[in-house]
Scaffold this motif. Structure first.
Motif, short mmCIF file in Angstrom:
data_model
loop_
_atom_site.label_atom_id
_atom_site.label_comp_id
_atom_site.label_asym_id
_atom_site.label_seq_id
_atom_site.Cartn_x
_atom_site.Cartn_y
_atom_site.Cartn_z
N PHE A 472 1.14 -0.79 0.36
CA PHE A 472 0.18 -0.07 -0.39
C PHE A 472 0.84 1.70 -0.16
CE2 PHE A 472 -1.99 -3.27 2.53
CZ PHE A 472 -3.11 -3.28 1.40
N ILE A 500 -2.99 -0.78 -10.27
CA ILE A 500 -4.61 -0.24 -10.54
C ILE A 500 -4.83 1.01 -10.54
CG2 ILE A 500 -5.79 -2.57 -9.92
CD1 ILE A 500 -5.82 -1.07 -7.23
N LYS A 501 -5.37 2.12 -11.00
CA LYS A 501 -5.37 3.70 -10.79
C LYS A 501 -6.79 4.21 -9.32
CE LYS A 501 -5.42 8.19 -12.61
NZ LYS A 501 -5.96 8.82 -14.06
N LEU A 502 -5.63 4.48 -8.55
CA LEU A 502 -6.92 5.09 -7.30
C LEU A 502 -7.03 6.76 -7.65
CD1 LEU A 502 -5.01 3.56 -3.86
CD2 LEU A 502 -6.22 1.83 -5.82
N ALA A 503 -6.21 7.50 -7.92
CA ALA A 503 -6.51 8.25 -8.17
C ALA A 503 -4.82 9.18 -9.65
CB ALA A 503 -6.22 9.62 -7.07
N VAL A 513 -6.55 -4.67 -4.11
CA VAL A 513 -8.06 -4.87 -2.79
C VAL A 513 -8.30 -5.72 -1.55
CG1 VAL A 513 -10.76 -4.62 -3.75
CG2 VAL A 513 -9.26 -3.02 -5.23
N VAL A 542 -2.77 7.75 0.17
CA VAL A 542 -3.39 6.52 -0.55
C VAL A 542 -4.85 6.19 0.10
CG1 VAL A 542 -2.60 4.13 -1.16
CG2 VAL A 542 -0.75 5.48 -1.22
N PRO A 545 -8.17 7.23 -1.58
CA PRO A 545 -9.28 6.45 -2.44
C PRO A 545 -8.83 5.31 -2.40
CG PRO A 545 -6.31 7.44 -3.01
CD PRO A 545 -6.73 8.15 -1.31
N LEU A 546 -7.88 4.88 -1.70
CA LEU A 546 -8.60 3.14 -1.69
C LEU A 546 -9.66 3.11 -0.66
CD1 LEU A 546 -7.39 0.79 -2.23
CD2 LEU A 546 -6.32 1.01 -0.13
N GLU A 548 -11.90 4.59 -1.07
CA GLU A 548 -13.45 5.42 -1.78
C GLU A 548 -13.56 3.91 -2.95
OE1 GLU A 548 -12.00 9.05 -3.35
OE2 GLU A 548 -12.98 10.06 -1.23
N LEU A 549 -12.51 3.35 -3.77
CA LEU A 549 -12.33 1.97 -4.13
C LEU A 549 -13.05 0.66 -3.92
CD1 LEU A 549 -11.85 1.08 -7.06
CD2 LEU A 549 -9.95 0.21 -6.54
#
Length: 567
Positions: A472, A500-503, A513, A542, A545-546, A548-549
């Motif tokens: 992470f 993977i794109k978080l932001a 995930v 990090v 946005p993680l 939120e994903l």
């Protein structure tokens, strides 16, 4: 049923002949009866030896030639009438020119008033005129004013038996030659049905709108179904009588191309003035004429008509009262003539009969234009084999060119390739790639088994090693730059499933995930962002946005006080 027109110059004589054959006087207007002159189209019918015959009695006077053309346009056969005591008349010539221009091939010549003069001279003169036209040398039947009609009936039966069989499954195009209102029933239109079948309850198109068939009549009788060839009256719902005019067409919905520009073959052309009138079916439309030599022309119609390749009509000069030419439609969607020399090249194509369908076209569109459905079928598309082969060559070269300019991309977007190859539908792209070594996957065109460029592969492996130790901890901008991972490279990594794109600027490994879900499961539920950040051993940059994903994917659920819990 068989439908024939009665033409010639002997107005009263034609109508009298029809009346004697059918028992019905076809001149329905009071003025016609008073003057002994056919002005409008008249209709009558009878049955002879089991054959049902309908007659369209057309005007003979030069003032009413447009009405005459509306009557003969859709009719496959004609009874041409001359009088023994008058012989061949100037107006007979224009009627014959019209029939010849329309390509009518089935005829019967009736010489009336044979009791007043020897019918031989009139018959010979008429045959000399007819034999040089599409009517050829028809059977001749002389009759007196009160003579026996059996020879005419036998000749009519012979004529009817020679007519080509209609196609009852064809698309309907009923040219309207009369429209009126019946109290309690609404709008009624009449015409000669030359192909297809009409049924009560059908939905059709007329004057640009959908209309329903409320009822049908043919030869004075109510019908639930009428098949070609037939004279038919159609009671319509959903249309105002004031919106319908002679020359409109009742159509099978979606089966016809309305066009205002056509390329045509020109037959028996006299002088083609710039402005003429096109008569086709029951329609009469002013047109501008652009000749391509002597055998073809482009017509620009003032009003669009539902036309197909193979339709026949004629061009008339109303100012000079003459038939200028017969025409046959060759192309209902002709190409624009914008390049230098395009008109000359088009003239050569038309002269050689090389009008070809579009290389990629929907089957329904080709059918509506009048082309045969020949070619490779791909779904609803009909594709020319040569055009498809050229598309494959172009696709390969465009893909190689695009790949050189996008070396880190996972593949060429399929829509970009479709536009580059000029294909009308994405449905055709796989066929254009067949045999090229390319494939379509996830909306991208690529070579099967093709990996990422070595430089990018090396950078992503290094990131993967880092994520193994600290899953992470997203690299910052300097780390990404030092690895040579710019915007395009990172996007390629995401498309390849390696990141993977978080932001913006925040990327983790593909298993972030499930690893995060496992770590958060160790926390007391619910938990705060700060508690999650510590459990994940990462920064707020990090963690936010993680989480939120995880919300978006349904892994976590937000509480009312902004805390979260695992779903």
């Amino acid at each position: 049923m068989h439908v024939v027109a009665t033409a010639g110059h002997v107005d009263h004589g034609k109508s009298t002949l029809v009346e004697r054959l059918t028992g019905t006087w076809p001149d329905r207007l009071a003025e016609e009866r008073r003057r002994g002159l056919t002005i409008e189209l008249g209709f009558a019918w009878t049955e002879i030896d089991g054959r049902r015959l309908a007659f369209v009695d057309v005007p003979g006077h030069e003032r009413f030639v447009p009405n005459m053309l509306a009557g003969v346009g859709p009719v496959p056969a004609v009874v041409f009438v001359v009088a023994a005591d008058e012989g061949w008349m100037p107006q007979s010539a224009e009627h014959l020119a019209a029939l010849d221009a329309l390509g009518v091939r089935h005829a019967l010549l009736v010489v009336t008033k044979a009791d007043l003069a020897d019918p031989g001279p009139a018959a010979r003169e008429a045959l000399s005129q007819l034999s040089a036209t599409s009517l050829g040398t028809p059977e001749v039947v002389p009759i007196g004013r009160g003579g026996e009609l059996e020879p005419v009936r036998r000749a009519l039966c012979s004529l009817a038996d020679r007519l080509p069989a209609p196609d009852p499954s064809a698309d309907v195009r009923l040219w309207v030659d009369r429209a009126f209102t019946v109290r309690g029933a609404g709008t009624v239109v009449t015409g000669t049905l030359v192909g297809g079948t009409l049924r009560a309850g059908d939905e059709l198109e007329l004057a640009g709108q959908r209309v329903g068939v409320r009822g049908l009549q043919s030869l004075g009788a109510d019908e639930t179904e009428v098949a070609a060839v037939a004279r038919v009256a159609v009671n319509l719902r959903g249309v105002d009588r004031q919106r319908v005019r002679r020359g409109d067409a009742l159509l099978t919905p979606g089966a016809w191309v309305h066009t205002s520009e056509v390329d045509v073959a020109v037959r028996s052309a006299g002088e083609l003035h710039r402005e003429l009138v096109l008569h086709l079916g029951a329609a009469a439309v002013p047109v501008s004429v652009r000749p391509f030599g002597t055998d073809a022309a482009r017509l620009r119609l003032r009003s669009p008509l539902p036309l197909r390749i193979g339709d026949t009509g004629l061009l008339r000069d109303p100012g000079e009262h003459r038939i200028a030419a017969g025409i046959e439609v060759l192309d209902v969607r002709p190409p624009a003539l914008t390049r230098r020399g395009a008109a000359r090249a088009r003239a050569v194509e038309l002269a050689a009969g090389r009008v070809v369908p579009p290389p990629f076209a929907r089957a329904g569109e080709l059918h509506a234009m009048g082309f045969p459905l020949a070619g490779k079928r791909i779904g609803e598309w009909v594709v020319d084999d040569d055009a498809l082969a050229r598309a494959r060559e172009t696709a390969l070269s465009r893909f190689d060119e695009w790949t050189r300019h996008n070396p880190v991309a996972a593949g060429m977007p399929m829509e970009v390739l479709r536009r580059a190859v000029d294909l009308p539908s994405a449905e055709l792209v796989p066929a254009a790639l067949d045999g090229t070594g390319l494939e379509v996957a996830d909306g991208l065109v690529r070579r099967p088994g093709t990996g990422l460029p070595p430089r990018l592969e090396s950078a992503l492996r290094e990131l993967a090693d880092r994520f193994t130790e600290q899953p992470f901890r997203a690299p910052d901008a300097d780390d990404l730059a030092s690895l040579g991972l710019g915007t395009r490279e990172l996007a390629a990594g995401v498309r390849a499933g390696r990141l993977i794109k978080l932001a913006d600027g925040v990327f983790l490994g593909p298993d972030a995930v499930p690893l995060a879900a496992a770590a958060l499961a160790e926390l007391p539920q619910p938990f705060t962002v700060s508690e999650a950040r510590r459990a994940l051993n990462t920064t707020r940059r990090v963690a936010v946005p993680l989480l939120e994903l995880l919300d978006t994917r349904g892994v976590t659920v937000r509480e009312a006080d902004t805390r979260r819990r695992l779903a």
